[in-house]
Design a protein around this motif. Structure first.
Motif, short mmCIF file in Angstrom:
data_model
loop_
_atom_site.label_atom_id
_atom_site.label_comp_id
_atom_site.label_asym_id
_atom_site.label_seq_id
_atom_site.Cartn_x
_atom_site.Cartn_y
_atom_site.Cartn_z
N SER A 1 28.74 10.81 -37.68
CA SER A 1 27.31 11.06 -37.76
C SER A 1 26.77 11.21 -36.34
N HIS A 2 25.48 11.46 -36.22
CA HIS A 2 24.91 11.61 -34.86
C HIS A 2 24.93 10.28 -34.10
N ASP A 3 25.08 9.15 -34.80
CA ASP A 3 25.14 7.84 -34.15
C ASP A 3 26.57 7.36 -33.89
N SER A 4 27.56 8.14 -34.34
CA SER A 4 28.96 7.71 -34.23
C SER A 4 29.41 7.63 -32.78
N VAL A 5 30.38 6.76 -32.55
CA VAL A 5 30.97 6.56 -31.23
C VAL A 5 31.73 7.81 -30.77
N ASP A 6 32.22 8.63 -31.73
CA ASP A 6 32.91 9.88 -31.42
C ASP A 6 32.76 10.83 -32.60
N LYS A 7 33.45 11.94 -32.57
CA LYS A 7 33.36 12.94 -33.65
C LYS A 7 34.62 12.96 -34.52
N GLN A 8 35.30 11.82 -34.59
CA GLN A 8 36.55 11.68 -35.33
C GLN A 8 36.28 11.40 -36.81
N GLU A 9 36.95 12.14 -37.70
CA GLU A 9 36.94 11.81 -39.12
C GLU A 9 38.03 10.78 -39.36
N ARG A 10 37.75 9.78 -40.20
CA ARG A 10 38.71 8.71 -40.43
C ARG A 10 38.98 8.52 -41.92
N LEU A 11 40.22 8.14 -42.22
CA LEU A 11 40.63 7.76 -43.57
C LEU A 11 41.01 6.29 -43.50
N ILE A 12 40.20 5.43 -44.12
CA ILE A 12 40.38 3.98 -44.01
C ILE A 12 40.71 3.41 -45.38
N PRO A 13 41.85 2.73 -45.51
CA PRO A 13 42.18 2.09 -46.79
C PRO A 13 41.12 1.05 -47.17
N PHE A 14 40.70 1.09 -48.42
CA PHE A 14 39.67 0.15 -48.88
C PHE A 14 40.36 -1.12 -49.37
N ILE A 15 40.84 -1.90 -48.41
CA ILE A 15 41.51 -3.17 -48.71
C ILE A 15 40.65 -4.28 -48.14
N LYS A 16 40.00 -5.02 -49.05
CA LYS A 16 39.10 -6.10 -48.62
C LYS A 16 39.86 -7.18 -47.90
N GLU A 17 39.22 -7.73 -46.90
CA GLU A 17 39.70 -8.82 -46.05
C GLU A 17 40.79 -8.37 -45.08
N LYS A 18 41.38 -7.21 -45.28
CA LYS A 18 42.34 -6.70 -44.29
C LYS A 18 41.66 -5.68 -43.39
N PHE A 19 41.13 -4.62 -43.96
CA PHE A 19 40.41 -3.59 -43.20
C PHE A 19 38.91 -3.64 -43.46
N ILE A 20 38.53 -3.87 -44.71
CA ILE A 20 37.12 -3.94 -45.09
C ILE A 20 36.69 -5.40 -44.99
N LYS A 21 35.87 -5.70 -44.00
CA LYS A 21 35.49 -7.09 -43.74
C LYS A 21 34.23 -7.50 -44.49
N SER A 22 33.30 -6.57 -44.67
CA SER A 22 32.10 -6.89 -45.46
C SER A 22 31.45 -5.60 -45.95
N VAL A 23 30.79 -5.73 -47.09
CA VAL A 23 30.03 -4.62 -47.66
C VAL A 23 28.64 -5.16 -47.97
N ASP A 24 27.62 -4.60 -47.31
CA ASP A 24 26.24 -4.99 -47.53
C ASP A 24 25.55 -3.84 -48.26
N LYS A 25 25.42 -3.97 -49.57
CA LYS A 25 24.84 -2.89 -50.38
C LYS A 25 23.37 -2.67 -50.08
N LYS A 26 22.64 -3.74 -49.77
CA LYS A 26 21.21 -3.60 -49.47
C LYS A 26 20.99 -2.84 -48.17
N LYS A 27 21.75 -3.19 -47.14
CA LYS A 27 21.61 -2.51 -45.84
C LYS A 27 22.42 -1.22 -45.79
N ARG A 28 23.32 -1.02 -46.79
CA ARG A 28 24.18 0.16 -46.87
C ARG A 28 25.11 0.25 -45.66
#
Length: 71
Positions: free
Chosen positions: A34-61
């Motif tokens: 996005s325009h706020d991203s640290v770089d212009k890299q597209e990433r594919l991240i495994p959705f594995i909670k507690e290993k790669f996905i540390k938190s999901v805040d649905k209200k703050k998105r």
């Protein structure tokens, strides 16, 4: 979809979730820069909670991840 992905350690914005797919073993999120991203890299991240996905805040998105920017 549309949630902001942030590195949990450095608070760098990695991008915005474009889609959640299943490639067999695990679900993965495709993160587009996005325009706020640290770089212009597209990433594919495994959705594995507690290993790669540390938190999901649905209200703050916001999804906080443990993911190296150069990976």
């Amino acid at each position: 979809i549309g949630m902001i992905v942030i590195d949990q350690d450095l608070n760098d914005v990695l991008g915005i979730v474009e889609v959640l797919n299943n490639y067999g073993a695990d679900d993965c999120i495709i993160v587009k820069p996005s325009h706020d991203s640290v770089d212009k890299q597209e990433r594919l991240i495994p959705f594995i909670k507690e290993k790669f996905i540390k938190s999901v805040d649905k209200k703050k998105r916001v999804i906080k991840v443990d993911w190296q920017k150069d990976f």
